[in-house]
Design a protein around this motif. Sequence first.
Motif, mmCIF file in Angstrom:
data_model
loop_
_atom_site.group_PDB
_atom_site.id
_atom_site.type_symbol
_atom_site.label_atom_id
_atom_site.label_comp_id
_atom_site.label_asym_id
_atom_site.label_seq_id
_atom_site.Cartn_x
_atom_site.Cartn_y
_atom_site.Cartn_z
ATOM 1 N N ALA A 64 0.871 -1.177 0.000
ATOM 2 C CA ALA A 64 0.000 0.000 0.000
ATOM 3 C C ALA A 64 0.904 1.222 0.000
ATOM 4 O O ALA A 64 1.537 1.530 1.008
ATOM 5 N N GLU A 65 0.998 1.882 -1.130
ATOM 6 C CA GLU A 65 1.902 3.025 -1.257
ATOM 7 C C GLU A 65 1.294 4.252 -0.593
ATOM 8 O O GLU A 65 0.139 4.583 -0.833
ATOM 9 N N GLY A 66 2.080 4.937 0.213
ATOM 10 C CA GLY A 66 1.652 6.228 0.722
ATOM 11 C C GLY A 66 1.199 6.218 2.163
ATOM 12 O O GLY A 66 0.803 5.196 2.710
ATOM 13 N N SER A 67 1.236 7.406 2.769
ATOM 14 C CA SER A 67 0.842 7.553 4.166
ATOM 15 C C SER A 67 -0.467 8.320 4.319
ATOM 16 O O SER A 67 -0.972 8.461 5.431
ATOM 17 N N GLY A 68 -1.021 8.834 3.220
ATOM 18 C CA GLY A 68 -2.277 9.575 3.279
ATOM 19 C C GLY A 68 -3.410 8.793 2.637
ATOM 20 O O GLY A 68 -3.191 7.798 1.931
ATOM 21 N N VAL A 69 -4.630 9.250 2.884
ATOM 22 C CA VAL A 69 -5.804 8.577 2.329
ATOM 23 C C VAL A 69 -5.752 8.576 0.798
ATOM 24 O O VAL A 69 -5.983 7.545 0.154
ATOM 25 N N ALA A 70 -5.432 9.728 0.212
ATOM 26 C CA ALA A 70 -5.420 9.833 -1.249
ATOM 27 C C ALA A 70 -4.379 8.910 -1.862
ATOM 28 O O ALA A 70 -4.658 8.161 -2.809
ATOM 29 N N SER A 71 -3.152 8.944 -1.333
ATOM 30 C CA SER A 71 -2.084 8.148 -1.928
ATOM 31 C C SER A 71 -2.354 6.654 -1.783
ATOM 32 O O SER A 71 -2.119 5.872 -2.714
ATOM 33 N N CYS A 72 -2.869 6.227 -0.630
ATOM 34 C CA CYS A 72 -3.180 4.807 -0.454
ATOM 35 C C CYS A 72 -4.311 4.369 -1.380
ATOM 36 O O CYS A 72 -4.261 3.284 -1.975
ATOM 37 N N ALA A 73 -5.348 5.197 -1.506
ATOM 38 C CA ALA A 73 -6.465 4.859 -2.383
ATOM 39 C C ALA A 73 -6.012 4.777 -3.833
ATOM 40 O O ALA A 73 -6.394 3.858 -4.576
ATOM 41 N N ILE A 74 -5.187 5.732 -4.255
ATOM 42 C CA ILE A 74 -4.689 5.739 -5.632
ATOM 43 C C ILE A 74 -3.861 4.498 -5.912
ATOM 44 O O ILE A 74 -3.998 3.841 -6.952
ATOM 45 N N SER A 75 -2.982 4.150 -4.975
ATOM 46 C CA SER A 75 -2.143 2.974 -5.147
ATOM 47 C C SER A 75 -2.976 1.710 -5.264
ATOM 48 O O SER A 75 -2.750 0.869 -6.136
ATOM 49 N N LEU A 76 -3.970 1.571 -4.389
ATOM 50 C CA LEU A 76 -4.810 0.380 -4.405
ATOM 51 C C LEU A 76 -5.602 0.287 -5.708
ATOM 52 O O LEU A 76 -5.706 -0.791 -6.320
ATOM 53 N N ASP A 130 4.180 18.309 5.587
ATOM 54 C CA ASP A 130 3.461 17.068 5.309
ATOM 55 C C ASP A 130 2.844 17.080 3.919
ATOM 56 O O ASP A 130 2.703 16.036 3.273
ATOM 57 N N TYR A 131 2.484 18.273 3.398
ATOM 58 C CA TYR A 131 1.999 18.367 2.017
ATOM 59 C C TYR A 131 3.100 17.959 1.037
ATOM 60 O O TYR A 131 2.842 17.294 0.028
ATOM 61 N N LEU A 132 4.336 18.375 1.318
ATOM 62 C CA LEU A 132 5.458 17.987 0.463
ATOM 63 C C LEU A 132 5.654 16.475 0.493
ATOM 64 O O LEU A 132 6.003 15.859 -0.520
ATOM 65 N N PHE A 133 5.433 15.897 1.664
ATOM 66 C CA PHE A 133 5.542 14.440 1.796
ATOM 67 C C PHE A 133 4.489 13.757 0.924
ATOM 68 O O PHE A 133 4.790 12.826 0.169
ATOM 69 N N PHE A 134 3.233 14.220 1.003
ATOM 70 C CA PHE A 134 2.165 13.642 0.181
ATOM 71 C C PHE A 134 2.462 13.842 -1.305
ATOM 72 O O PHE A 134 2.205 12.955 -2.131
ATOM 73 N N LYS A 135 2.988 15.018 -1.659
ATOM 74 C CA LYS A 135 3.333 15.309 -3.048
ATOM 75 C C LYS A 135 4.363 14.293 -3.562
ATOM 76 O O LYS A 135 4.223 13.751 -4.660
ATOM 77 N N THR A 136 5.385 14.027 -2.773
ATOM 78 C CA THR A 136 6.414 13.056 -3.152
ATOM 79 C C THR A 136 5.807 11.671 -3.350
ATOM 80 O O THR A 136 6.160 10.953 -4.296
ATOM 81 N N GLU A 137 4.878 11.296 -2.467
ATOM 82 C CA GLU A 137 4.244 9.981 -2.580
ATOM 83 C C GLU A 137 3.417 9.871 -3.857
ATOM 84 O O GLU A 137 3.482 8.858 -4.567
ATOM 85 N N LEU A 138 2.632 10.899 -4.170
ATOM 86 C CA LEU A 138 1.808 10.870 -5.379
ATOM 87 C C LEU A 138 2.670 10.786 -6.628
ATOM 88 O O LEU A 138 2.320 10.105 -7.598
ATOM 89 N N GLU A 139 3.804 11.472 -6.613
ATOM 90 C CA GLU A 139 4.709 11.417 -7.762
ATOM 91 C C GLU A 139 5.338 10.034 -7.903
ATOM 92 O O GLU A 139 5.504 9.520 -9.015
ATOM 93 N N MET A 140 5.668 9.411 -6.780
ATOM 94 C CA MET A 140 6.247 8.069 -6.815
ATOM 95 C C MET A 140 5.250 7.055 -7.369
ATOM 96 O O MET A 140 5.597 6.182 -8.172
#
Length: 318
Positions: A64-76, A130-140
């Motif tokens: 499950a990629e990411g630490s936020g709701v959006a990133s985890c949902a997108i990955s799944l 933390d927004y920068l962290f989410f941004k990095t996750e979405l890009e990954m």
Amino acid sequence: DHSEKHLDLIPRDPLLAKVPLLVTDFTHRSTFDANFKELFLLPGAPIMGCPLYDAIYGLESPRAEGSGVASCAISLLAELGVRSITLVGQDLSLSGTGYASAQQTSIRDDEHEDITCLGIDGSRLPTKSDYLFFKTELEMIAKTHADNVSMINCTEVGALLEDWQHMALDRAHPAIFDGPEKDFSPGIAHLTELADAVNPVEISSVTRAIDLEVRQLEEVKAIADALVMELDRLLAEESNDVSVLEALEQNLLQAMSTEGSLISFYTMPAKLLADTSLESVESLTENFMVSLDYYGSISAGAHRLIDCFDQATGSLPR
């Protein structure tokens, strides 16, 4: 922390007992305390490979990629084989009212004035660590799945996401079409097979893994404490001899660079804040001050994780 701020984001409703929930295992503790019917835990990709994960999940667990709701949902969704994923309102930046929008001029507030990101329009926008962290996750995630899934950002004003297509949400959007619906059953069946194949967790393996994790955390904390002391000395003596500092920094980097490092994941927001702040420092003294805050955060984070592991060990069945 929504529970400490009394936001009550998880309702106290008896109907929760009928709701199964899919969550990452580092979700907020209040999720585990709530009365959900069942919790399906997904391991977080940033921590895959650490001894504790290997003991609990094994080596073939889904990610499950990411630490936020959006990133985890997108990955799944990407793993399930969707045709496209679209973001709307994922600005990851700030304005005077807290969020960027086309009708408002983004301005800095006192708390975040040194943290900015590149905007969709090429400007610099104020943001948060933390927004920068989410941004990095979405890009990954986009980089990982771009060959098979169209990643589209329809946010009008906000942070530029590398490897995402930026376009308006209108009839030209590729997700608006009259073609056949996507069949998700193969992906769901695959997840079911993975869940059925999970072996029971061996308590002895978990205990050994915790010992390894604590040993690493103690090493990291000792080096971080030494860095704090050295920076205090350099500031007090107004010295620019950084030979000891650089050697300690190299030791810390090595200690935190193990696969799936929990302390690296836990202190990522502090690292992003430090990296952003260092871009605007104008003197060695300012550099020392930023570094002092960062290494202090690492020491505090390691201490907190050690305490958590001690509590977990005490709660394990004998």
